[in-house]
Design a protein around this motif. Structure first.
Motif, mmCIF file in Angstrom:
data_model
loop_
_atom_site.group_PDB
_atom_site.id
_atom_site.type_symbol
_atom_site.label_atom_id
_atom_site.label_comp_id
_atom_site.label_asym_id
_atom_site.label_seq_id
_atom_site.Cartn_x
_atom_site.Cartn_y
_atom_site.Cartn_z
ATOM 1 N N ARG A 192 0.790 -1.325 -0.045
ATOM 2 C CA ARG A 192 0.075 -0.025 0.046
ATOM 3 C C ARG A 192 0.862 1.319 -0.106
ATOM 4 N NH1 ARG A 192 -4.723 0.860 -1.755
ATOM 5 N NH2 ARG A 192 -5.569 -1.043 -0.740
ATOM 6 N N ASP A 212 1.800 3.821 -3.061
ATOM 7 C CA ASP A 212 0.953 5.031 -3.473
ATOM 8 C C ASP A 212 1.781 6.049 -3.104
ATOM 9 O OD1 ASP A 212 -0.703 3.001 -4.596
ATOM 10 O OD2 ASP A 212 -2.213 3.243 -2.782
ATOM 11 N N ASP A 272 3.373 7.469 -6.176
ATOM 12 C CA ASP A 272 2.615 7.152 -7.535
ATOM 13 C C ASP A 272 3.206 8.121 -8.617
ATOM 14 O OD1 ASP A 272 0.449 6.806 -9.284
ATOM 15 O OD2 ASP A 272 -0.852 8.239 -8.376
ATOM 16 N N GLY A 273 3.329 7.496 -9.687
ATOM 17 C CA GLY A 273 3.945 8.173 -11.037
ATOM 18 C C GLY A 273 5.371 8.640 -10.901
ATOM 19 N N ARG A 311 7.721 5.863 -12.612
ATOM 20 C CA ARG A 311 7.655 5.768 -14.238
ATOM 21 C C ARG A 311 8.062 7.378 -14.663
ATOM 22 N NH1 ARG A 311 2.508 5.588 -13.763
ATOM 23 N NH2 ARG A 311 1.833 7.876 -13.960
ATOM 24 N N HIS A 367 -1.709 -5.464 -4.085
ATOM 25 C CA HIS A 367 -1.466 -4.164 -4.494
ATOM 26 C C HIS A 367 -0.418 -4.038 -5.049
ATOM 27 C CE1 HIS A 367 -2.905 0.339 -4.554
ATOM 28 N NE2 HIS A 367 -1.823 0.487 -4.022
ATOM 29 N N TYR A 399 0.270 -1.777 -8.546
ATOM 30 C CA TYR A 399 1.325 -0.598 -8.939
ATOM 31 C C TYR A 399 2.211 -1.032 -9.884
ATOM 32 C CZ TYR A 399 4.919 2.732 -7.422
ATOM 33 O OH TYR A 399 5.737 3.742 -7.749
ATOM 34 N N SER A 430 0.434 -0.258 -13.206
ATOM 35 C CA SER A 430 0.321 1.238 -13.190
ATOM 36 C C SER A 430 1.882 2.212 -13.658
ATOM 37 C CB SER A 430 -0.191 1.975 -12.073
ATOM 38 O OG SER A 430 -0.056 3.446 -11.940
ATOM 39 N N GLU A 431 2.674 1.645 -13.204
ATOM 40 C CA GLU A 431 3.922 2.260 -13.267
ATOM 41 C C GLU A 431 4.835 1.841 -14.375
ATOM 42 O OE1 GLU A 431 5.282 5.151 -11.018
ATOM 43 O OE2 GLU A 431 3.076 5.170 -10.965
ATOM 44 N N ASN A 458 6.702 13.052 -2.829
ATOM 45 C CA ASN A 458 6.414 12.707 -4.372
ATOM 46 C C ASN A 458 5.359 13.958 -4.921
ATOM 47 O OD1 ASN A 458 5.878 10.709 -6.161
ATOM 48 N ND2 ASN A 458 3.626 10.517 -5.851
ATOM 49 N N GLU A 478 -9.699 7.007 -3.968
ATOM 50 C CA GLU A 478 -9.576 8.413 -4.550
ATOM 51 C C GLU A 478 -10.483 9.442 -3.653
ATOM 52 O OE1 GLU A 478 -7.931 9.518 -7.064
ATOM 53 O OE2 GLU A 478 -7.149 7.511 -7.572
ATOM 54 N N ASN A 521 3.783 17.532 -8.752
ATOM 55 C CA ASN A 521 4.640 16.295 -9.068
ATOM 56 C C ASN A 521 5.971 16.585 -9.686
ATOM 57 O OD1 ASN A 521 1.465 14.250 -9.422
ATOM 58 N ND2 ASN A 521 3.107 14.093 -7.945
#
Length: 409
Positions: free
Chosen positions: A19, A22, A25-26, A29, A47, A51, A54-55, A180, A278, A372
């Motif tokens: 978890r 997160d 996040d981003g 990537r 999870h 991730y 997503s990444e 982040n 979210e 970010n």
């Protein structure tokens, strides 16, 4: 490792539980798109796969316990050493306490040239006795094993120095803080978000006359939920249309008082939703955000409220003092002074112009400092600088490690 080789270097970012991925996040990537060979590391869990997709980065897995467990921690260290010996990264960046301890020690044993401990908070601040001593020693061990320490806020940096966890020369804060940053666009109030908010207000029985205090986070004693509920009950007697909206899960560890839980579950003017992946739309239901946490690292939720246009009130503790400009973007209160909290929450509830002024000023400030892009760019520059300095390192063994671990073979 020459300058031309920097971009190909392998980086491993580690956290304890899936978890916590997160929190980045981003970020991975972005680093991958910049040319680094990036992987994440955490304990096994569903999870992690989410991730990874997503990444678009590989996830390395070793079992790690959040709580202190000498036997299991020793096994985790053994497996971490094996894994790093196989992966040969140039940089290991470990955040969250247990991953910080295990991975910085393993990285030092393996000779990883750049070992970063990212401190997102100090759990020991709200402990005492033997447990506090154990946690303090763990922090000092992780910081000592690291070549660099990243503090996510100036107030965390000051605590690290005051508690003799790390030397000032070793500690870095990237930009204005945060590990982040934030995706600014997702906080905008669009027509779609307006429609959702109106439908949700009808669903949960909020009228246009209601004023809503809000909280998003873990439902624990450490987060000040007991005090928040107590203050709401008192203010509710003065403000008949007041509601309290709580978003987050109850936890067995550091649980709130049973009386608090009973009030939350049974009070007609308290609305509670479990953890929301979210949460941003729920901020748009709030008029004032309240956080009475005993400690933070960098308070992401206060910046999220600010970016959502909701003025915050928070206790002045580590991590909150970096995320509110007192009297300009919200109010800071004396830690533990519930009368001060109540007075400042009341002031905002009664003054819609003040709420609007804080909302406008806060949003501009947060967008300028905590995007970010600003945080990721600062991290990229930090990695570039530290990698370049390896070839200036006079110690022959260090330079040898840089070549040995610098690039994937």
């Amino acid at each position: 490792m020459g300058k031309g080789e920097i971009i190909g270097s392998k980086i491993i970012h580690g956290v304890t539980v899936p978890r916590s991925l997160d929190l980045m996040d981003g970020q991975l990537r972005y680093l991958k798109e910049k040319g680094f060979d990036v992987k994440a590391l955490c304990s096994p869990g569903d999870h992690a796969e989410f991730y990874r997709a997503s990444e678009q980065v590989d996830i390395l897995k070793i079992e790690m316990e959040r709580e202190i467990s000498p036997f299991k921690d020793s096994l985790s260290l053994y497996h971490a050493i094996q894994l790093l010996h196989q992966e040969k990264p140039a940089i290991v960046n470990a955040g969250t306490p247990k991953a910080g301890l295990i991975l910085t020690m393993a990285a030092k044993i393996c000779g990883v040239p750049i070992r970063i401990y990212t401190v997102r908070g100090l759990r020991l601040e709200t402990t005492e006795g033997v447990k506090r001593l154990l946690l303090l020693n763990a922090e000092r061990t992780a910081a000592k094993a690291a070549t660099h320490v990243i503090a996510v806020s100036e107030s965390i940096k000051n605590q690290l120095i005051d508690l003799d966890i790390a030397e000032e020369r070793k500690i870095h804060v990237l930009g204005r803080g945060s590990s982040n940053g934030f995706a600014i666009s997702k906080f905008e109030r669009t027509e779609q978000s307006r429609v959702w908010a109106e439908e949700k207000r009808r669903e949960i029985g909020l009228s246009k006359d209601n004023l809503v205090l809000g909280y998003v986070g873990r439902m624990t004693k450490d987060k000040g939920v007991d005090e928040l509920v107590s203050i709401f009950v008192q203010l509710r007697q003065e403000v008949p249309k007041l509601k309290l909206l709580l978003i987050g899960d109850f936890e067995e560890a550091d649980s709130v008082e049973e009386t608090t839980k009973d009030i939350i579950q049974n009070h007609r003017d308290i609305i509670h939703f479990d953890y929301q992946p979210e949460p941003v739309p729920y901020f748009h239901l709030m008029d004032v955000f309240v956080l009475l946490s005993k400690r933070e690292g960098f308070s992401n939720v206060l910046i999220e409220a600010t970016l959502s246009g909701v003025p915050p009130v928070a206790a002045a503790v580590t991590g909150t003092t970096d995320t509110i400009i007192d009297g300009k973007t919200g109010y800071l209160t004396k830690a533990g002074d519930l009368e001060d909290v109540k007075a400042k929450v009341r002031r905002l509830l009664m003054d819609s112009d003040q709420r609007q002024q804080f909302a406008v000023q806060g949003k501009v400030w947060a967008e300028e400092n905590f995007s970010n892009g600003a945080v990721w760019s600062a991290m990229y520059d930090f990695y570039q600088t530290t990698l370049q300095r390896i070839e200036l390192q006079p110690d022959e063994q260090y330079a040898h490690n840089a070549v040995r671990f610098g690039r994937q073979r």
